[in-house]
Design a protein around this motif. Sequence first.
Motif, PDB file in Angstrom:
ATOM      1  N   GLN A 122       0.829  -1.205   0.000  1.00  0.00           N
ATOM      2  CA  GLN A 122       0.000   0.000   0.000  1.00  0.00           C
ATOM      3  C   GLN A 122       0.861   1.251   0.000  1.00  0.00           C
ATOM      4  OE1 GLN A 122      -3.530   0.029  -0.256  1.00  0.00           O
ATOM      5  NE2 GLN A 122      -2.927   2.094  -0.850  1.00  0.00           N
TER       6      GLN A 122
ATOM      7  N   ILE B 251       2.070   1.805  -3.505  1.00  0.00           N
ATOM      8  CA  ILE B 251       0.976   2.323  -4.337  1.00  0.00           C
ATOM      9  C   ILE B 251       0.771   3.801  -4.070  1.00  0.00           C
ATOM     10  CG2 ILE B 251      -1.533   2.212  -4.687  1.00  0.00           C
ATOM     11  CD1 ILE B 251      -1.221  -0.879  -4.095  1.00  0.00           C
TER      12      ILE B 251
ATOM     13  N   SER C 114      -5.727  -4.820  -3.315  1.00  0.00           N
ATOM     14  CA  SER C 114      -6.381  -4.109  -4.419  1.00  0.00           C
ATOM     15  C   SER C 114      -7.813  -4.562  -4.672  1.00  0.00           C
ATOM     16  CB  SER C 114      -5.582  -4.316  -5.705  1.00  0.00           C
ATOM     17  OG  SER C 114      -5.602  -5.691  -6.071  1.00  0.00           O
TER      18      SER C 114
ATOM     19  N   TRP D 293      -8.495  -7.017  -6.523  1.00  0.00           N
ATOM     20  CA  TRP D 293      -8.441  -7.372  -7.940  1.00  0.00           C
ATOM     21  C   TRP D 293      -7.637  -8.669  -8.038  1.00  0.00           C
ATOM     22  CZ3 TRP D 293     -11.078  -5.009 -11.734  1.00  0.00           C
ATOM     23  CH2 TRP D 293     -10.777  -5.356 -13.063  1.00  0.00           C
TER      24      TRP D 293
ATOM     25  N   GLN E 184      -1.733  -5.332 -12.786  1.00  0.00           N
ATOM     26  CA  GLN E 184      -2.570  -4.338 -12.124  1.00  0.00           C
ATOM     27  C   GLN E 184      -1.863  -2.988 -12.228  1.00  0.00           C
ATOM     28  OE1 GLN E 184      -3.806  -5.287  -8.124  1.00  0.00           O
ATOM     29  NE2 GLN E 184      -4.016  -7.469  -8.599  1.00  0.00           N
TER      30      GLN E 184
ATOM     31  N   PHE F  45      -1.839   0.994 -11.133  1.00  0.00           N
ATOM     32  CA  PHE F  45      -2.302   2.018 -10.204  1.00  0.00           C
ATOM     33  C   PHE F  45      -1.776   3.363 -10.685  1.00  0.00           C
ATOM     34  CE2 PHE F  45      -2.379  -1.850  -7.840  1.00  0.00           C
ATOM     35  CZ  PHE F  45      -3.452  -1.730  -6.963  1.00  0.00           C
TER      36      PHE F  45
ATOM     37  N   LEU G 108      -6.493   2.050  -8.263  1.00  0.00           N
ATOM     38  CA  LEU G 108      -6.429   0.954  -9.221  1.00  0.00           C
ATOM     39  C   LEU G 108      -7.162   1.343 -10.498  1.00  0.00           C
ATOM     40  CD1 LEU G 108      -5.770  -2.036  -9.919  1.00  0.00           C
ATOM     41  CD2 LEU G 108      -7.990  -2.611  -8.918  1.00  0.00           C
TER      42      LEU G 108
END
Length: 131
Positions: free
Chosen positions: A39, A42, A96, A98, A103, A105, A110
Amino acid sequence: RCLWTWSVILNCVELWSNNKNDLKNWRIIRMKTTAEQLQEMIDNNHALLFMKGTPHHPQCGFSAKVVQALIEVGKPFNYVDVLSDPDARCTLPSVSEWPTFPQLFVKGELVGGCDIITEMHSLNELAPLFD
């Protein structure tokens, strides 16, 4: 630019003491969990792609398609090779919400996987996300 090497980034345990000779005052500061580390990555990267392989050597066709779309957009992005670490590969889907890779971001949100990214790119909707 690759940001993730699990064998190197371990968020080492920190030890603290006012007096290094007084071991009873030492304490262990909690290590970040894999989910917290993901996280943080991200949140701290403008555009971050979790993919199988690297942009120069994608290890699946879906990752290759997303990399090609991002190259055509012409904006810089960072990546994480999820094949290099099983913890990242297993934990990211719960972070996520997902289930598949790649993926993407952008700005901490996302965007989606291969189908969404390639469709957005074909409709000229991907590039504006980077602004």
